[in-house]
Design a protein around this motif. Structure first.
Motif, mmCIF file in Angstrom:
data_model
loop_
_atom_site.group_PDB
_atom_site.id
_atom_site.type_symbol
_atom_site.label_atom_id
_atom_site.label_comp_id
_atom_site.label_asym_id
_atom_site.label_seq_id
_atom_site.Cartn_x
_atom_site.Cartn_y
_atom_site.Cartn_z
ATOM 1 N N GLY A 44 65.395 2.434 77.616
ATOM 2 C CA GLY A 44 66.173 2.226 76.397
ATOM 3 C C GLY A 44 65.436 2.497 75.103
ATOM 4 N N ILE A 45 64.137 2.733 75.163
ATOM 5 C CA ILE A 45 63.370 3.001 73.945
ATOM 6 C C ILE A 45 62.326 4.077 74.226
ATOM 7 C CG2 ILE A 45 63.643 0.669 72.995
ATOM 8 C CD1 ILE A 45 60.762 0.091 73.935
ATOM 9 N N HIS A 46 61.862 4.706 73.169
ATOM 10 C CA HIS A 46 60.694 5.575 73.279
ATOM 11 C C HIS A 46 59.877 5.403 72.003
ATOM 12 C CE1 HIS A 46 63.219 8.310 70.833
ATOM 13 N NE2 HIS A 46 62.069 8.809 70.414
ATOM 14 N N CYS A 63 45.972 3.699 62.441
ATOM 15 C CA CYS A 63 46.874 4.040 63.545
ATOM 16 C C CYS A 63 48.316 3.841 63.072
ATOM 17 C CB CYS A 63 46.613 3.157 64.763
ATOM 18 S SG CYS A 63 44.885 3.102 65.290
ATOM 19 N N TYR A 64 49.213 4.699 63.563
ATOM 20 C CA TYR A 64 50.631 4.599 63.233
ATOM 21 C C TYR A 64 51.420 4.463 64.532
ATOM 22 C CZ TYR A 64 48.855 6.727 58.939
ATOM 23 O OH TYR A 64 48.127 7.013 57.813
ATOM 24 N N LEU A 65 52.272 3.446 64.595
ATOM 25 C CA LEU A 65 53.116 3.237 65.771
ATOM 26 C C LEU A 65 54.578 3.254 65.344
ATOM 27 C CD1 LEU A 65 53.549 2.527 68.778
ATOM 28 C CD2 LEU A 65 53.376 0.113 68.126
ATOM 29 N N ARG A 66 55.383 4.095 66.021
ATOM 30 C CA ARG A 66 56.818 4.160 65.758
ATOM 31 C C ARG A 66 57.569 3.981 67.073
ATOM 32 N NH1 ARG A 66 54.675 8.211 62.735
ATOM 33 N NH2 ARG A 66 55.141 9.768 64.329
ATOM 34 N N ILE A 67 58.603 3.154 67.037
ATOM 35 C CA ILE A 67 59.425 2.895 68.220
ATOM 36 C C ILE A 67 60.876 3.171 67.852
ATOM 37 C CG2 ILE A 67 60.198 1.140 69.859
ATOM 38 C CD1 ILE A 67 57.469 -0.250 69.335
ATOM 39 N N VAL A 72 72.014 1.298 72.948
ATOM 40 C CA VAL A 72 72.192 -0.097 72.548
ATOM 41 C C VAL A 72 71.369 -0.934 73.516
ATOM 42 C CG1 VAL A 72 73.818 -1.991 72.274
ATOM 43 C CG2 VAL A 72 74.492 0.334 71.632
ATOM 44 N N ILE A 73 70.351 -1.585 73.001
ATOM 45 C CA ILE A 73 69.372 -2.235 73.870
ATOM 46 C C ILE A 73 68.871 -3.514 73.214
ATOM 47 C CG2 ILE A 73 67.327 -1.087 72.940
ATOM 48 C CD1 ILE A 73 67.955 -1.395 76.673
ATOM 49 N N MET A 100 68.751 -3.619 69.189
ATOM 50 C CA MET A 100 68.564 -2.345 68.501
ATOM 51 C C MET A 100 69.699 -1.396 68.849
ATOM 52 S SD MET A 100 64.418 -1.745 68.791
ATOM 53 C CE MET A 100 64.461 -0.418 67.567
ATOM 54 N N SER A 101 70.057 -0.574 67.868
ATOM 55 C CA SER A 101 71.108 0.420 68.035
ATOM 56 C C SER A 101 70.486 1.790 68.266
ATOM 57 C CB SER A 101 72.003 0.456 66.791
ATOM 58 O OG SER A 101 72.551 -0.824 66.536
ATOM 59 N N PRO A 102 71.235 2.726 68.831
ATOM 60 C CA PRO A 102 70.689 4.067 69.068
ATOM 61 C C PRO A 102 70.158 4.696 67.780
ATOM 62 C CG PRO A 102 72.775 3.806 70.207
ATOM 63 C CD PRO A 102 72.614 2.595 69.349
#
Length: 242
Positions: A44-46, A63-67, A72-73, A100-102
């Motif tokens: 459901g996420i990347h 460092c940069y982190l993006r999720i 819909v999860i 979280m939404s798409p």
């Protein structure tokens, strides 16, 4: 007929399991000359974690982190751990109990200080998550070694020295220029200060002259009044002629 249906159902189950396995396992790392980009795909996420390809002991790194949500999860948690040897550099929950939404994104920037000991090795990265979409709750976790930590080479230190020397020479030049400007401004200040002192003296002299003039004017006025009064007095005392 029943056997064929069972085989078809078994085939579908295998495909579903393979799809879930693909979602749970990928951890793709690509490196450039300056940074490492770690991409991961969970249920459901990347996400993507960017960090330097190399670092040096005692150095600050970013460092940069993006999720991003793929569906819909509900995200129970996403945790990030960064270690160097036995030293924990970072260990935090990035997302906790969140719907979280798409396409919805969460991003953070992390500043880390690389320890001075050990002097070489790689940063250990672990990204774990637990996501839920009815009726499945999936726990995902992957880890790898990323940023290479090493001592600076002689050539690198020499380049740093040359850069610092160039900065030093530039600062000395700026200092000399500022000092010249300061001397010029100080000279103007002293000149203005002397002019101001001269004006103060002239002002004092003018005040004294004005005070003298006022005193003379008062004396003149008093003298005039006395003269007029005396004239009137004697004019009145003058004997009358018949």
């Amino acid at each position: 007929m029943l056997k064929g249906g069972n085989n078809m159902l078994l085939g579908k189950n295998i495909l579903i399991l393979l799809a879930i396995a693909l979602m749970l396992s990928p951890f793709a790392a690509t490196a450039t000359a300056e940074e490492t980009r770690i991409e991961f795909w969970y249920f459901g996420i990347h996400g993507c974690l960017e960090l330097p390809e190399e670092a040096h002991p005692g150095e600050m790194i970013t460092c940069y982190l993006r999720i991003t949500a793929d569906d819909v999860i509900h995200v129970n948690y996403v945790e990030l751990i960064i270690r160097f040897g036995d030293i924990m550099l970072y260990g935090e929950t990035i997302i906790s109990d969140r719907d979280m939404s798409p396409g919805e994104k969460v991003g953070i920037t992390i500043e880390l200080m690389v320890p001075t000991e050990p002097t070489s090795g790689r940063l250990y990265i672990c990204i774990a998550a637990e996501t839920y979409k009815h009726p499945h709750t999936v726990i995902s976790s992957n880890s790898l070694y990323a940023t290479y930590v090493r001592e600076r080479t002689y050539d690198e230190l020499l380049r740093d020295y040359d850069a610092l020397r160039a900065d030093y020479d530039r600062l000395i030049s700026d200092y000399d220029s500022l000092r010249t400007d300061y001397i010029e401004l100080n000279s103007k200040y002293e000149s203005l200060k002397a002019d101001y002192g001269e004006l103060i003296l002239k002002h004092g002299a003018s005040k004294r002259e004005l005070a003298t003039a006022k005193s003379m004017m008062y004396i003149f006025m008093v003298t005039t009044v006395v003269f007029i009064a005396t004239t009137v007095y004697f004019a009145r005392r003058k004997p009358k002629t018949t």
